[in-house]
Enzyme design. Structure first.
Site, PDB file in Angstrom:
ATOM      1  N   ASN A  87     -40.609 -15.567  -8.520  1.00 16.06           N
ATOM      2  CA  ASN A  87     -41.906 -16.301  -7.278  1.00 16.06           C
ATOM      3  C   ASN A  87     -43.174 -15.851  -7.810  1.00 16.06           C
ATOM      4  OD1 ASN A  87     -39.709 -17.534  -5.591  1.00 16.06           O
ATOM      5  ND2 ASN A  87     -38.953 -15.606  -4.835  1.00 16.06           N
ATOM      6  N   HIS A 100     -40.628 -10.347 -12.502  1.00 17.54           N
ATOM      7  CA  HIS A 100     -39.717 -10.716 -12.414  1.00 17.54           C
ATOM      8  C   HIS A 100     -38.793 -11.627 -12.121  1.00 17.54           C
ATOM      9  CE1 HIS A 100     -40.949  -9.798  -8.330  1.00 17.54           C
ATOM     10  NE2 HIS A 100     -39.446 -10.996  -8.092  1.00 17.54           N
TER      11      HIS A 100
HETATM   12  P1  5GP Z   1     -39.466 -11.317  -5.108  1.00 14.44           P
HETATM   13  O1  5GP Z   1     -39.566 -11.799  -3.594  1.00 14.44           O
HETATM   14  O2  5GP Z   1     -40.751 -10.368  -5.142  1.00 14.44           O
HETATM   15  O3  5GP Z   1     -39.702 -12.514  -5.864  1.00 14.44           O
HETATM   16  O4  5GP Z   1     -38.658 -10.371  -4.972  1.00 14.44           O
HETATM   17  C1  5GP Z   1     -39.009  -8.769  -5.221  1.00 14.44           C
HETATM   18  C2  5GP Z   1     -37.411  -8.576  -4.528  1.00 14.44           C
HETATM   19  O5  5GP Z   1     -37.049  -7.260  -4.998  1.00 14.44           O
HETATM   20  C3  5GP Z   1     -36.370  -8.601  -3.812  1.00 14.44           C
HETATM   21  O6  5GP Z   1     -35.534  -9.739  -3.584  1.00 14.44           O
HETATM   22  C4  5GP Z   1     -36.216  -7.085  -2.686  1.00 14.44           C
HETATM   23  O7  5GP Z   1     -34.733  -7.533  -2.935  1.00 14.44           O
HETATM   24  C5  5GP Z   1     -36.143  -6.780  -4.407  1.00 14.44           C
HETATM   25  N1  5GP Z   1     -36.809  -5.333  -4.003  1.00 14.44           N
HETATM   26  C6  5GP Z   1     -37.179  -4.582  -3.281  1.00 14.44           C
HETATM   27  N2  5GP Z   1     -37.776  -2.776  -3.019  1.00 14.44           N
HETATM   28  C7  5GP Z   1     -36.385  -2.431  -3.872  1.00 14.44           C
HETATM   29  C8  5GP Z   1     -36.105  -2.235  -4.482  1.00 14.44           C
HETATM   30  O8  5GP Z   1     -36.694  -1.102  -4.150  1.00 14.44           O
HETATM   31  N3  5GP Z   1     -35.197  -1.167  -5.228  1.00 14.44           N
HETATM   32  C9  5GP Z   1     -34.778  -2.474  -5.549  1.00 14.44           C
HETATM   33  N4  5GP Z   1     -33.417  -2.384  -6.438  1.00 14.44           N
HETATM   34  N5  5GP Z   1     -34.997  -4.382  -5.412  1.00 14.44           N
HETATM   35  C10 5GP Z   1     -35.869  -3.922  -5.009  1.00 14.44           C
END
Ligand code: 5GP
Ligand code: ZN
Length: 141
Positions: A87, A100
């Site tokens: 994303n 990521h």
């Molecule tokens: P995005 O929405 O930016 O594509 O994905 C970010 C991801 O990071 C989300 O799926 C969320 O669950 C994960 N995430 C956010 N904070 C943490 C954290 O402190 N530890 C872990 N393991 N995952 C996290």
């Protein structure tokens, strides 16, 4: 990047369930576990999103994904599919601004993950598709 949670995870300031680490990338379980084994892979160098990745870092980053994919498939033989998701920007659901890739194992059709691909083929004529393709092509640096 002091206030970046993924940099803090890399540095061990925030705990994580580590899956893999080398000099270039860190992989760990996404806390949300959309499906069992949902893994995030991140470059150790802080880059916000896909637009900030140069070719060398992108090569290091993306090169790790297939072996993580194979590891997931071996660890979870009941996996029937795998979605890779990256994303970029809030509109496209980015919530952590350290680039990521999500590896989301799929076990069945109806589970915690869905993607919708509309087919808008009938809204475009070939001439317009050529213009769109050309404008992208001319922007490649
Ligand atoms: P995005 O929405 O930016 O594509 O994905 C970010 C991801 O990071 C989300 O799926 C969320 O669950 C994960 N995430 C956010 N904070 C943490 C954290 O402190 N530890 C872990 N393991 N995952 C996290
Ligand atoms: Zn970061």
């Amino acid at each position: 990047m002091n206030d970046c949670i993924f940099c803090k995870i890399i540095n061990g300031e925030i705990p994580s369930s580590k899956v893999y680490e080398d000099d270039k990338v860190y992989a760990f379980l996404d806390i949300s576990q959309v499906t069992k084994g949902h893994t995030l892979v991140i470059p150790k160098e802080h880059v916000k999103d896909i637009y900030e990745l140069d070719e060398t870092l992108a090569a290091d980053f993306f090169a790790r994904v297939p072996k993580l994919a194979r590891a997931l498939k071996e660890a979870f033989p009941d996996m029937k599919g795998l979605n890779l998701v990256n994303n970029n920007e809030a509109l496209a659901y980015q919530s952590v601004f350290h680039s990521h890739i999500h590896l989301i194992p799929r076990y069945q059709e109806d589970e915690g993950f869905a993607l919708k691909f509309e087919n808008n083929q009938n809204k475009y004529q070939q001439e317009e598709l050529s213009e769109i393709a050309n404008s992208i092509n001319q922007s490649i640096k």
